[in-house]
Write a protein that holds these residues in place. Structure first.
Motif, PDB file in Angstrom:
ATOM      1  N   GLU A  59      76.156  81.954  43.604  1.00  0.00           N
ATOM      2  CA  GLU A  59      76.577  83.342  43.757  1.00  0.00           C
ATOM      3  C   GLU A  59      77.565  83.780  42.687  1.00  0.00           C
ATOM      4  OE1 GLU A  59      79.460  85.979  46.602  1.00  0.00           O
ATOM      5  OE2 GLU A  59      78.779  84.031  47.323  1.00  0.00           O
ATOM      6  N   LYS A  60      77.419  85.048  42.249  1.00  0.00           N
ATOM      7  CA  LYS A  60      78.383  85.701  41.367  1.00  0.00           C
ATOM      8  C   LYS A  60      78.711  87.069  41.948  1.00  0.00           C
ATOM      9  CE  LYS A  60      76.733  83.438  37.141  1.00  0.00           C
ATOM     10  NZ  LYS A  60      76.124  83.652  35.801  1.00  0.00           N
ATOM     11  N   ASP A  61      79.952  87.495  41.760  1.00  0.00           N
ATOM     12  CA  ASP A  61      80.435  88.747  42.341  1.00  0.00           C
ATOM     13  C   ASP A  61      80.677  89.769  41.233  1.00  0.00           C
ATOM     14  OD1 ASP A  61      81.629  90.757  43.745  1.00  0.00           O
ATOM     15  OD2 ASP A  61      83.195  89.537  44.648  1.00  0.00           O
ATOM     16  N   PHE A  62      80.045  90.948  41.359  1.00  0.00           N
ATOM     17  CA  PHE A  62      80.232  92.034  40.396  1.00  0.00           C
ATOM     18  C   PHE A  62      80.665  93.304  41.140  1.00  0.00           C
ATOM     19  CE2 PHE A  62      77.264  89.124  38.402  1.00  0.00           C
ATOM     20  CZ  PHE A  62      77.728  89.045  37.099  1.00  0.00           C
ATOM     21  N   GLY A  63      81.747  93.184  41.889  1.00  0.00           N
ATOM     22  CA  GLY A  63      82.228  94.339  42.632  1.00  0.00           C
ATOM     23  C   GLY A  63      81.381  94.608  43.860  1.00  0.00           C
ATOM     24  N   ASP A  64      80.706  95.769  43.878  1.00  0.00           N
ATOM     25  CA  ASP A  64      79.900  96.096  45.064  1.00  0.00           C
ATOM     26  C   ASP A  64      78.535  95.406  45.034  1.00  0.00           C
ATOM     27  OD1 ASP A  64      78.814  97.664  42.998  1.00  0.00           O
ATOM     28  OD2 ASP A  64      78.074  99.152  44.437  1.00  0.00           O
ATOM     29  N   ILE A  65      78.241  94.697  43.939  1.00  0.00           N
ATOM     30  CA  ILE A  65      76.974  93.973  43.832  1.00  0.00           C
ATOM     31  C   ILE A  65      77.257  92.467  43.750  1.00  0.00           C
ATOM     32  CG2 ILE A  65      74.964  93.509  42.374  1.00  0.00           C
ATOM     33  CD1 ILE A  65      74.969  96.417  41.547  1.00  0.00           C
ATOM     34  N   ASN A  66      76.628  91.721  44.639  1.00  0.00           N
ATOM     35  CA  ASN A  66      76.666  90.259  44.591  1.00  0.00           C
ATOM     36  C   ASN A  66      75.306  89.766  44.108  1.00  0.00           C
ATOM     37  OD1 ASN A  66      78.471  91.124  47.098  1.00  0.00           O
ATOM     38  ND2 ASN A  66      79.327  89.256  46.246  1.00  0.00           N
ATOM     39  N   VAL A  67      75.331  88.852  43.162  1.00  0.00           N
ATOM     40  CA  VAL A  67      74.091  88.307  42.604  1.00  0.00           C
ATOM     41  C   VAL A  67      73.952  86.848  43.040  1.00  0.00           C
ATOM     42  CG1 VAL A  67      72.844  87.715  40.496  1.00  0.00           C
ATOM     43  CG2 VAL A  67      74.111  89.866  40.640  1.00  0.00           C
ATOM     44  N   ILE A  68      72.793  86.518  43.593  1.00  0.00           N
ATOM     45  CA  ILE A  68      72.512  85.147  44.013  1.00  0.00           C
ATOM     46  C   ILE A  68      71.314  84.626  43.233  1.00  0.00           C
ATOM     47  CG2 ILE A  68      71.684  83.692  45.917  1.00  0.00           C
ATOM     48  CD1 ILE A  68      73.327  85.459  47.794  1.00  0.00           C
TER      49      ILE A  68
ATOM     50  N   PRO B  23      65.805  82.953  35.488  1.00  0.00           N
ATOM     51  CA  PRO B  23      67.188  83.149  35.034  1.00  0.00           C
ATOM     52  C   PRO B  23      67.328  84.124  33.868  1.00  0.00           C
ATOM     53  CG  PRO B  23      66.855  80.845  35.567  1.00  0.00           C
ATOM     54  CD  PRO B  23      65.509  81.509  35.668  1.00  0.00           C
ATOM     55  N   LYS B  24      66.281  84.290  33.052  1.00  0.00           N
ATOM     56  CA  LYS B  24      66.400  85.231  31.926  1.00  0.00           C
ATOM     57  C   LYS B  24      66.517  86.664  32.437  1.00  0.00           C
ATOM     58  CE  LYS B  24      61.432  86.000  30.983  1.00  0.00           C
ATOM     59  NZ  LYS B  24      60.316  85.701  30.047  1.00  0.00           N
ATOM     60  N   TYR B  25      65.877  86.968  33.568  1.00  0.00           N
ATOM     61  CA  TYR B  25      66.004  88.302  34.160  1.00  0.00           C
ATOM     62  C   TYR B  25      67.425  88.494  34.701  1.00  0.00           C
ATOM     63  CZ  TYR B  25      60.875  88.345  34.089  1.00  0.00           C
ATOM     64  OH  TYR B  25      59.560  88.301  33.701  1.00  0.00           O
ATOM     65  N   GLU B  26      67.926  87.451  35.351  1.00  0.00           N
ATOM     66  CA  GLU B  26      69.272  87.522  35.908  1.00  0.00           C
ATOM     67  C   GLU B  26      70.316  87.681  34.808  1.00  0.00           C
ATOM     68  OE1 GLU B  26      72.388  84.773  38.473  1.00  0.00           O
ATOM     69  OE2 GLU B  26      70.285  84.141  38.289  1.00  0.00           O
ATOM     70  N   VAL B  27      70.174  86.938  33.739  1.00  0.00           N
ATOM     71  CA  VAL B  27      71.117  87.029  32.622  1.00  0.00           C
ATOM     72  C   VAL B  27      71.113  88.437  32.025  1.00  0.00           C
ATOM     73  CG1 VAL B  27      71.566  86.257  30.261  1.00  0.00           C
ATOM     74  CG2 VAL B  27      71.073  84.577  32.048  1.00  0.00           C
ATOM     75  N   ALA B  28      69.916  89.002  31.841  1.00  0.00           N
ATOM     76  CA  ALA B  28      69.811  90.352  31.280  1.00  0.00           C
ATOM     77  C   ALA B  28      70.459  91.379  32.205  1.00  0.00           C
ATOM     78  CB  ALA B  28      68.337  90.704  31.053  1.00  0.00           C
ATOM     79  N   PHE B  29      70.258  91.212  33.515  1.00  0.00           N
ATOM     80  CA  PHE B  29      70.853  92.131  34.484  1.00  0.00           C
ATOM     81  C   PHE B  29      72.377  92.010  34.491  1.00  0.00           C
ATOM     82  CE2 PHE B  29      72.021  92.814  39.085  1.00  0.00           C
ATOM     83  CZ  PHE B  29      71.976  94.198  39.027  1.00  0.00           C
ATOM     84  N   GLU B  30      72.879  90.784  34.446  1.00  0.00           N
ATOM     85  CA  GLU B  30      74.332  90.584  34.481  1.00  0.00           C
ATOM     86  C   GLU B  30      75.003  91.175  33.243  1.00  0.00           C
ATOM     87  OE1 GLU B  30      74.878  86.427  35.115  1.00  0.00           O
ATOM     88  OE2 GLU B  30      74.260  86.507  37.218  1.00  0.00           O
ATOM     89  N   LYS B  31      74.326  91.133  32.109  1.00  0.00           N
ATOM     90  CA  LYS B  31      74.879  91.753  30.899  1.00  0.00           C
ATOM     91  C   LYS B  31      75.059  93.246  31.093  1.00  0.00           C
ATOM     92  CE  LYS B  31      73.227  88.443  27.442  1.00  0.00           C
ATOM     93  NZ  LYS B  31      72.293  88.204  26.293  1.00  0.00           N
TER      94      LYS B  31
END
Length: 438
Positions: free
Chosen positions: A306-315, A426-434
């Motif tokens: 899990e990573k926390d980006f404020g109101d969005i949590n990414v798992i 993970p490449k989709y997740e990395v792009a989204f997190e950027k």
């Protein structure tokens, strides 16, 4: 045979299992090096940190003497180093055969099953390590050798019956749901592989009590069950589930052995914990050490990370089979009960997508918003007669997502977004997190 006077050369050292094994042998005092593709992989980081030499594939890497060659399962005669072995009459040994050598050096515990292998192996290795020196080999690229270790814990992969190279003292079997339709003919063929693995276990089996296929396994050694039922040998009772994890008491063969707490989510993690407690109890490991280990375990890579980006949590989660997906969704709802649940799912292989299309559609209809990426093909299966468009056609409100439109995910406010898949999701997740960090 492994020999500390020779270099152990890995053909395909950056594969998840191979990298783990290389680390184990390095820690145990062997001279380890190997080769692989030049493309960056996450598994090379711990190898480089350990000072293990990594090279590109080259026939000159294979010497006529002074080496023990360990060949990765996916490399064939068209690999220059495999061909060099043939040309120079150099024998190689397989990854499973090499793992078996390490197994024979220890009190060994294998973890098999369609789902939960990596999570359970990681948990078992961590917890036993609190009580006694423990070496381990995990399929997510982790491996550690401890000199004079009492235990060796490893992940036993059923694909192509690789785990039949192993003869452990104990074996945990989490479930037997049909998988790998590109190799196994049918459920009966799949079951037979697990029966053979059970036959090769020396001291005891630990199986999930609710799996009827596990119950049907024949065994000449004790077969202990774990679960929520009164009939289970290791039973969780008085379960309390919160947004911090789960707390429960455990009955071992009907005897109360106390309360345990885990900072993990979902009933599947309670089951994994019961299996760990079962093995530890049987080996007379102090339960206080087990409690301590459970409290400090943070989880395996790509298993509900899990990573926390404020109101969005990414798992980030490896789930790619219906059973795994349901477990991950249950865990997400336990930890984030008030948030919208958004799933980004990458189907893994055409044969699995076709086999479980109805299940995938049913599961994704049950979340608040579903996105489906193009199907991830594999080297052994590059095409098929199904596509991701076939899935979303039966999931109201779902969309196809790719790197070109990944920004669409930012519209999901106050949400937990779960990226699920076993391919390159993970490449989709990395792009989204950027995008979230901008």
């Amino acid at each position: 045979m492994l020999d500390k006077n020779k270099q152990i050369w890995f053909i395909g050292i950056k594969g998840t299992g191979m990298a783990s094994l290389a680390l184990v042998l390095h820690d145990l005092g062997y001279n380890v090096a190997g080769s692989d593709i030049d493309k960056y992989t996450f598994t090379q980081v711990p190898l480089e940190k350990a000072g293990i030499k990594l090279a590109s594939f080259n026939s000159n890497n294979i010497k006529s003497s002074g080496q023990v060659i360990v060949k990765g399962n996916s490399f064939k005669d068209n690999n220059p180093e495999v061909k060099a072995c043939e040309d120079k009459n150099v024998k190689w040994q397989s990854y499973p055969d090499t793992v078996e050598e390490v197994i024979e050096m220890h009190t060994s515990v294998g973890v098999a099953g369609t789902h939960g292998k990596t999570s359970t192996t990681g948990l078992l290795a961590h917890v036993l390590g609190e009580a006694a020196p423990t070496s381990y080999l995990i399929g997510d690229g982790e491996g550690k050798g401890v000199k004079n270790s009492r235990f060796f814990v490893y992940e036993a992969d059923e694909y192509r019956r690789h785990f039949l190279a192993y003869h452990p003292d104990y074996q945990i079997m989490t479930n037997i749901d049909f998988d790998h339709p590109d190799y196994f003919k049918d459920q009966a063929d799949y079951n037979s592989a697990f029966q053979s693995a059970a036959n090769q276990t020396k001291k005891a089996l630990f199986v999930w009590g609710d799996d009827r296929r596990l119950q049907a396994l024949k065994s000449n050694i004790p077969k202990y069950t774990y679960g929520f039922k009164d009939s289970d040998d290791f039973q969780a009772v008085d379960v309390k589930r919160t947004t911090k994890g789960s707390t429960f008491k455990v009955l071992a063969h009907g005897n109360d052995i106390g309360e345990f707490t885990i900072h993990l989510f979902g009933d599947h993690n309670i089951m994994n914990t019961l299996a760990v407690i079962g093995v530890s109890y049987t080996e007379k490991v102090p339960m206080d050490d087990i409690r301590k280990g459970l409290l400090t375990y943070k989880g395996a890579k790509r298993r509900f990370s899990e990573k926390d980006f404020g109101d969005i949590n990414v798992i980030d989660d490896y789930a790619h089979h219906p059973t795994e997906m349901r477990a991950t969704i249950q865990a997400a709802r336990q930890k984030f009960p008030a948030k919208r649940l958004v799933v980004v799912f990458q189907p893994h292989t055409y044969s699995r997508t076709k086999k479980y299309a109805t299940d995938f559609e049913e599961i994704l209809r049950g979340v608040d918003k579903a996105y489906v990426t193009p199907i991830y093909a594999s080297s052994r299966e590059t095409g098929g007669d199904i596509s991701s468009k076939d899935l979303i056609a039966k999931i109201p409100g779902s969309e196809i997502i790719d790197l070109d439109n990944i920004a669409d995910l930012t519209k999901n406010k106050d949400s937990v977004i779960v990226f699920m898949g076993a391919g390159d999701i993970p490449k989709y997740e990395v792009a989204f997190e950027k995008l979230l960090k901008k």
